[in-house]
Enzyme design. Structure first.
Site, mmCIF file in Angstrom:
data_model
loop_
_atom_site.group_PDB
_atom_site.id
_atom_site.type_symbol
_atom_site.label_atom_id
_atom_site.label_comp_id
_atom_site.label_asym_id
_atom_site.label_seq_id
_atom_site.Cartn_x
_atom_site.Cartn_y
_atom_site.Cartn_z
ATOM 1 N N SER A 95 3.793 -2.065 10.375
ATOM 2 C CA SER A 95 5.082 -1.996 10.547
ATOM 3 C C SER A 95 5.773 -3.594 9.957
ATOM 4 C CB SER A 95 5.465 -1.955 11.941
ATOM 5 O OG SER A 95 5.188 -0.495 12.363
ATOM 6 N N GLY A 155 2.777 2.099 10.874
ATOM 7 C CA GLY A 155 4.058 3.303 10.550
ATOM 8 C C GLY A 155 4.617 3.831 11.775
ATOM 9 N N GLY A 209 2.936 -0.965 4.269
ATOM 10 C CA GLY A 209 2.960 0.528 3.884
ATOM 11 C C GLY A 209 4.515 0.707 3.659
ATOM 12 N N GLY A 210 5.110 1.253 4.521
ATOM 13 C CA GLY A 210 6.630 1.918 4.524
ATOM 14 C C GLY A 210 7.441 0.833 3.558
ATOM 15 N N ASN A 240 0.970 -1.267 -0.212
ATOM 16 C CA ASN A 240 0.042 0.006 -0.072
ATOM 17 C C ASN A 240 0.914 1.254 -0.011
ATOM 18 O OD1 ASN A 240 -1.961 2.043 0.450
ATOM 19 N ND2 ASN A 240 -2.369 1.455 2.690
ATOM 20 N N TRP A 241 1.079 1.905 -1.101
ATOM 21 C CA TRP A 241 2.216 3.047 -1.132
ATOM 22 C C TRP A 241 1.552 4.138 -0.521
ATOM 23 C CZ3 TRP A 241 3.567 3.134 -7.189
ATOM 24 C CH2 TRP A 241 4.361 1.903 -7.591
ATOM 25 N N LYS A 242 0.215 4.294 -0.088
ATOM 26 C CA LYS A 242 -0.490 5.489 0.526
ATOM 27 C C LYS A 242 -0.228 6.685 -0.427
ATOM 28 C CE LYS A 242 0.179 3.223 4.892
ATOM 29 N NZ LYS A 242 0.016 3.138 6.449
ATOM 30 N N GLU A 263 -5.316 -4.712 10.564
ATOM 31 C CA GLU A 263 -4.240 -3.763 10.686
ATOM 32 C C GLU A 263 -4.690 -2.934 12.089
ATOM 33 O OE1 GLU A 263 -2.241 -2.575 6.624
ATOM 34 O OE2 GLU A 263 -4.105 -1.150 7.098
ATOM 35 N N GLU A 321 -6.766 4.928 7.995
ATOM 36 C CA GLU A 321 -6.435 6.321 7.703
ATOM 37 C C GLU A 321 -7.616 6.889 6.958
ATOM 38 O OE1 GLU A 321 -2.587 5.437 5.728
ATOM 39 O OE2 GLU A 321 -1.834 5.088 7.463
ATOM 40 N N HIS A 356 -9.323 1.619 5.071
ATOM 41 C CA HIS A 356 -8.082 1.666 5.432
ATOM 42 C C HIS A 356 -8.286 2.638 6.906
ATOM 43 C CE1 HIS A 356 -3.729 2.713 6.524
ATOM 44 N NE2 HIS A 356 -3.643 1.603 5.735
HETATM 45 O O1 LIG Z 1 -1.133 0.815 6.960
HETATM 46 C C1 LIG Z 1 -0.392 -0.095 6.551
HETATM 47 C C2 LIG Z 1 -0.684 -0.764 5.321
HETATM 48 O O2 LIG Z 1 -1.920 -0.524 4.938
HETATM 49 C C3 LIG Z 1 1.000 -0.325 7.209
HETATM 50 O O3 LIG Z 1 1.602 0.724 7.033
HETATM 51 P P1 LIG Z 1 3.207 0.314 7.562
HETATM 52 O O4 LIG Z 1 3.557 -0.811 7.076
HETATM 53 O O5 LIG Z 1 4.072 1.513 7.084
HETATM 54 O O6 LIG Z 1 3.218 0.457 9.244
#
Ligand SMILES: O=C(CO)COP(=O)(O)O
Length: 258
Positions: free
Chosen positions: A219, A179, A240-241, A11-13, A173, A103, A101
């Site tokens: 994470s 994050g 994510g990251g 997930n590149w956000k 999640e 967010e 998600h």
């Molecule tokens: O929200 C996430 C994937 O959708 C997780 O993000 P991180 O891997 O950066 O913690």
């Protein structure tokens, strides 16, 4: 190991413009070997503005990487300024769309009712939802993680029939692990993922529940993926990251080697 094919989805956000997206997917495709796709599905969930570029690259080079969006409108067309419909995503040959998600729930006020409408919108257009659920730190501290995640699952799947639900992907999640570098222990992940599968069995029967892939997200890195994937009800990860780092993402895809 279950019969479910693990899904590793990046997930590149809100990262990587369409030019950066092309370079990133090219690097990823170059780094992955044919055998990497044999037992694992690899996907990227990219910003809307990247989708056409990613589609052109994947189609043109016949890449095995799947792709999708990070959100979809609950509506099919009309006066919804700024929204992107399921029909538009389907036209771009998206396979997946993330829904709910944390967010989006946190910054865009998405409720379980909205997630439910978006899940139905995704299915109307042949897209596979990756439905995200998970508790915040306060709920976790009070020991309410299972009840909270099951309530989000129930809400998002209201009136979704088994024929559709059997293809859904659910991503657990925990918000406190996103994050933050604070990864849930494998046992924490299994507790909720196992409970989610139990609820899916209550809703749709054991056979359907056993087909549904449940991911862990929060994470995830190459250093912790193997222990998480060793859990019986974890069928992949939403990353994510670490998905922005090609080398780390490739190592996550190769979790069996870690
Ligand atoms: O929200 C996430 C994937 O959708 C997780 O993000 P991180 O891997 O950066 O913690």
């Amino acid at each position: 190991m279950s019969a479910r094919t693990p899904l590793m989805a990046g997930n590149w956000k809100m990262n990587l413009n369409h030019l950066e997206a092309i370079a990133h997917v090219q690097k990823l495709a170059f780094a992955l070997a044919d055998k990497d796709y044999e037992g694992t599905e690899v996907a990227v969930l990219v910003p809307f503005t990247d989708l056409r570029s990613v589609q052109t690259l994947v189609d043109g080079d016949k890449l095995k990487i799947k792709y999708g969006a990070q959100d979809v409108s609950a509506f099919d067309s009309g006066a919804y300024t700024g929204e992107i419909s399921g029909a538009m995503l389907a036209k771009l040959k998206c396979t997946y769309v993330a829904i709910g998600h944390s967010e989006r729930r946190q910054y865009h006020g998405e409720t379980d009712e909205i997630c439910n409408a978006k899940v139905k919108a995704a299915y109307r257009h042949g897209l596979t939802p990756i439905l995200c659920v998970g508790e915040g730190l306060d709920v976790r501290k009070a020991g309410g993680q299972v009840a909270h995640s099951l309530a989000q699952l129930d809400g998002a799947l209201k009136d979704v029939p088994a024929e559709q639900a059997e293809s859904i992907v659910v991503a657990y999640e925990p918000v406190w692990a996103i994050g933050t570098g604070e990864v849930a222990t494998p046992e924490d992940a299994q507790e909720v993922c196992g409970a989610l599968r139990g609820r899916l069995a209550e809703l749709y029967g054991r056979e359907v529940a056993d087909k549904i892939r449940i991911q862990y997200g929060g994470s995830v890195k190459s250093g912790n993926i193997a222990a998480i994937m060793a859990q019986p009800d974890v069928d992949g990860a939403l990353i994510g990251g670490a998905a922005l780092d090609v080398d780390d993402f490739v190592k996550i895809v190769r979790f069996r080697d870690q």
